[in-house]
Motif scaffolding. Structure first.
Motif, PDB file in Angstrom:
ATOM      1  N   MET A 206      23.908  75.979  -9.167  1.00 30.81           N
ATOM      2  CA  MET A 206      25.159  76.727  -9.057  1.00 30.81           C
ATOM      3  C   MET A 206      25.872  76.427  -7.742  1.00 30.81           C
ATOM      4  O   MET A 206      27.087  76.233  -7.714  1.00 30.81           O
ATOM      5  CB  MET A 206      24.884  78.229  -9.171  1.00 30.81           C
ATOM      6  N   HIS A 207      25.135  76.381  -6.651  1.00 33.38           N
ATOM      7  CA  HIS A 207      25.751  76.125  -5.349  1.00 33.38           C
ATOM      8  C   HIS A 207      26.349  74.723  -5.297  1.00 33.38           C
ATOM      9  O   HIS A 207      27.396  74.525  -4.657  1.00 33.38           O
ATOM     10  CB  HIS A 207      24.721  76.318  -4.239  1.00 33.38           C
ATOM     11  N   THR A 214      25.873  86.009  -6.670  1.00 31.25           N
ATOM     12  CA  THR A 214      26.106  87.304  -6.000  1.00 31.25           C
ATOM     13  C   THR A 214      25.370  88.489  -6.636  1.00 31.25           C
ATOM     14  O   THR A 214      25.462  89.599  -6.109  1.00 31.25           O
ATOM     15  CB  THR A 214      27.602  87.680  -5.886  1.00 31.25           C
ATOM     16  N   ASP A 215      24.648  88.307  -7.732  1.00 35.16           N
ATOM     17  CA  ASP A 215      23.919  89.451  -8.305  1.00 35.16           C
ATOM     18  C   ASP A 215      22.563  89.011  -8.857  1.00 35.16           C
ATOM     19  O   ASP A 215      22.185  89.361  -9.973  1.00 35.16           O
ATOM     20  CB  ASP A 215      24.745  90.128  -9.403  1.00 35.16           C
ATOM     21  N   THR A 264      29.993  86.369 -10.586  1.00 32.73           N
ATOM     22  CA  THR A 264      29.911  85.067  -9.923  1.00 32.73           C
ATOM     23  C   THR A 264      31.258  84.717  -9.309  1.00 32.73           C
ATOM     24  O   THR A 264      32.309  84.982  -9.892  1.00 32.73           O
ATOM     25  CB  THR A 264      29.487  83.988 -10.939  1.00 32.73           C
ATOM     26  N   THR A 265      31.206  84.144  -8.120  1.00 30.17           N
ATOM     27  CA  THR A 265      32.416  83.888  -7.343  1.00 30.17           C
ATOM     28  C   THR A 265      32.514  82.410  -6.977  1.00 30.17           C
ATOM     29  O   THR A 265      31.514  81.781  -6.645  1.00 30.17           O
ATOM     30  CB  THR A 265      32.406  84.734  -6.052  1.00 30.17           C
ATOM     31  N   PHE A 266      33.726  81.886  -7.032  1.00 29.30           N
ATOM     32  CA  PHE A 266      33.970  80.525  -6.568  1.00 29.30           C
ATOM     33  C   PHE A 266      34.061  80.518  -5.043  1.00 29.30           C
ATOM     34  O   PHE A 266      34.472  81.501  -4.427  1.00 29.30           O
ATOM     35  CB  PHE A 266      35.254  79.971  -7.177  1.00 29.30           C
ATOM     36  N   GLU A 267      33.683  79.413  -4.449  1.00 31.64           N
ATOM     37  CA  GLU A 267      33.603  79.323  -2.990  1.00 31.64           C
ATOM     38  C   GLU A 267      34.914  79.674  -2.308  1.00 31.64           C
ATOM     39  O   GLU A 267      34.932  80.298  -1.239  1.00 31.64           O
ATOM     40  CB  GLU A 267      33.179  77.906  -2.590  1.00 31.64           C
TER      41      GLU A 267
END
Length: 429
Positions: A206-207, A214-215, A264-267
């Motif tokens: 994912m990274h 985030t969870d 989930t968050t984008f950078e």
């Protein structure tokens, strides 16, 4: 993707939930047999309206169409009945679980002739918005996850009666469910190693795609298979215990996948709001310092300890107590992080330097909850018979206060805890 959509979806009530709450996975009755399918009755569509229904077969449920229209409950959850259709394509077999987002139903896909899990999101704007973001993330993950081994696979999605419905492959129970079914008895260290390796591989994946989960928590890590075996629990063999509780369950396969990408968050998006379920929340989030990829690695460290011990490391619902627990297990917070804490977090410190504990404790029970925690090294050695030294060193890297010094996912995968026993195949039972 607009940042506003994400900021409307922090986990506002996550800290109020009981830690060991009832779950719905293993405790469900056996599934109904698959329905007899009439060929050609359903044409694949993304958006489904209120189909006309024909003859009834089960308490008013239609044979080939959707059930009669019903209003949602007061919280915006879809109201359903076991055995009826969710669109002509999907027949409801059982309820698998629910959360703040909505419900998850086990359904039979008449087109593909397979059992699937369908997440039915509440008919409330912010949850619908979050669901659309999750669909974007899932589709991005599916494009890059060759073989579909790291994250749950999306099969389909549609908008049904104002509910976003996401169709997933059917997986086994979560690691949390498995622990609960075993009365929170820990996993063997070699199984923890295999689970940790896969978890870090999924996080690294994912990274690499510039995504932050985030969870991360045991509830959001699912075993691929539900199959398990019973083995003796040697900690209990010396006692006389009824009901066969001197045995515990272990999964036949250690294969796992990540789920729940609703937060989930984008950078490139805003990283200043509160993320993560309380027990797995990194110190930089509590102190209001902003967050990034390292917040996922802190959660991984907390998860590994929970798999080894059977219990969440930081069982708290309050920020000051949470920080006090961190200091009890890991030592004092770095001064440079304390001095940069935002205005909301300043109240947790005396004269802007030392944590206001135990002076600021809300109760004697809270103080006892902190004081009973051992140091990290002692905690691991209480539960791990071999590989304890390597595991302690790995956890010290994952649970570094300063996110800039915390291990990255791929660095963690190169740690001796994983590489020293690289020739192992599976885990001993």
């Amino acid at each position: 993707m607009e940042t506003q959509r994400i900021t409307e979806f922090p986990h506002k009530n996550m800290d109020k939930r009981p830690r060991k709450r009832p779950r719905l996975t293993w405790d469900m009755p056996p599934p109904l047999p698959p329905p007899k399918v009439v060929p050609g009755m359903y044409c694949s569509q993304e958006f489904v309206s209120n189909y006309p229904y024909s003859s009834l077969f089960y308490k008013g449920v239609t044979r080939n169409g959707s059930p009669p229209w019903r209003p949602d409950d007061k919280d915006g959850h879809y109201i359903f009945a076991i055995g009826e259709n969710l669109t002509p394509r999907y027949r409801i077999i059982s309820k698998m679980g629910e959360g703040t987002f909505g419900q998850v139903l086990e359904c039979f896909d008449n087109d593909k002739k397979e059992v699937v899990a369908i997440k039915i999101v509440r008919s409330i704007h912010k949850y619908r918005e979050a669901a659309m973001i999750e669909i974007d993330v899932l589709q991005k993950l599916a494009r890059h996850d060759v073989g579909g081994t790291r994250c749950v696979q999306i099969r389909n999605w549609f908008d049904y009666r104002n509910h976003i419905c996401i169709v997933f492959e059917k997986l086994g129970p979560s690691l949390y469910d498995f622990l609960r079914k075993n009365s929170y008895r820990s996993f063997p260290i070699d199984l923890v190693r295999e689970l940790g390796r896969q978890l870090l591989e999924s996080v690294a994946f994912m990274h690499d795609l510039r995504l932050i989960h985030t969870d991360l928590k045991p509830e959001n890590i699912l075993l691929v298979s539900s199959d398990y075996i019973k083995v003796p629990d040697y900690k209990f063999l010396s006692r006389t215990i009824k009901d066969g509780s001197y045995f515990k369950n272990l999964p036949k396969s250690s294969a796992i996948k990540l789920i729940d990408f609703g937060s989930t968050t984008f950078e490139h998006q805003d990283h200043n709001y509160v993320v993560s379920t309380r027990h797995y929340r990194a110190p930089e989030v509590i102190l209001g310092l902003g967050w990034n990829y390292p917040c996922d690695l802190w959660s991984v460290g907390c998860i590994l300890i929970e798999l080894c011990s059977g219990e969440a490391l930081f069982q708290t619902h309050e920020n000051l107590e949470h920080l006090a627990m961190m200091e009890r297990v890991l030592g004092p917070l770095p001064q440079h992080m304390v001095l940069r804490a935002d205005r909301r977090a300043e109240k947790y410190f005396r004269r802007g330097a030392r944590l206001d504990w135990p002076e600021g404790a809300t109760s004697r029970e809270s103080m006892r909850a902190v004081w009973k925690l051992p140091r990290l090294q002692n905690l691991v050695m209480q539960h791990v018979d071999h590989s304890a030294g390597d595991l302690i060193d790995l956890l010290q890297g994952l649970l570094r206060y300063d996110p800039a010094e915390r291990l990255k996912a791929r660095e963690a995968l190169r740690h001796p805890f994983f590489t020293r026993d690289a020739r192992r195949c599976g885990y001993p039972l």
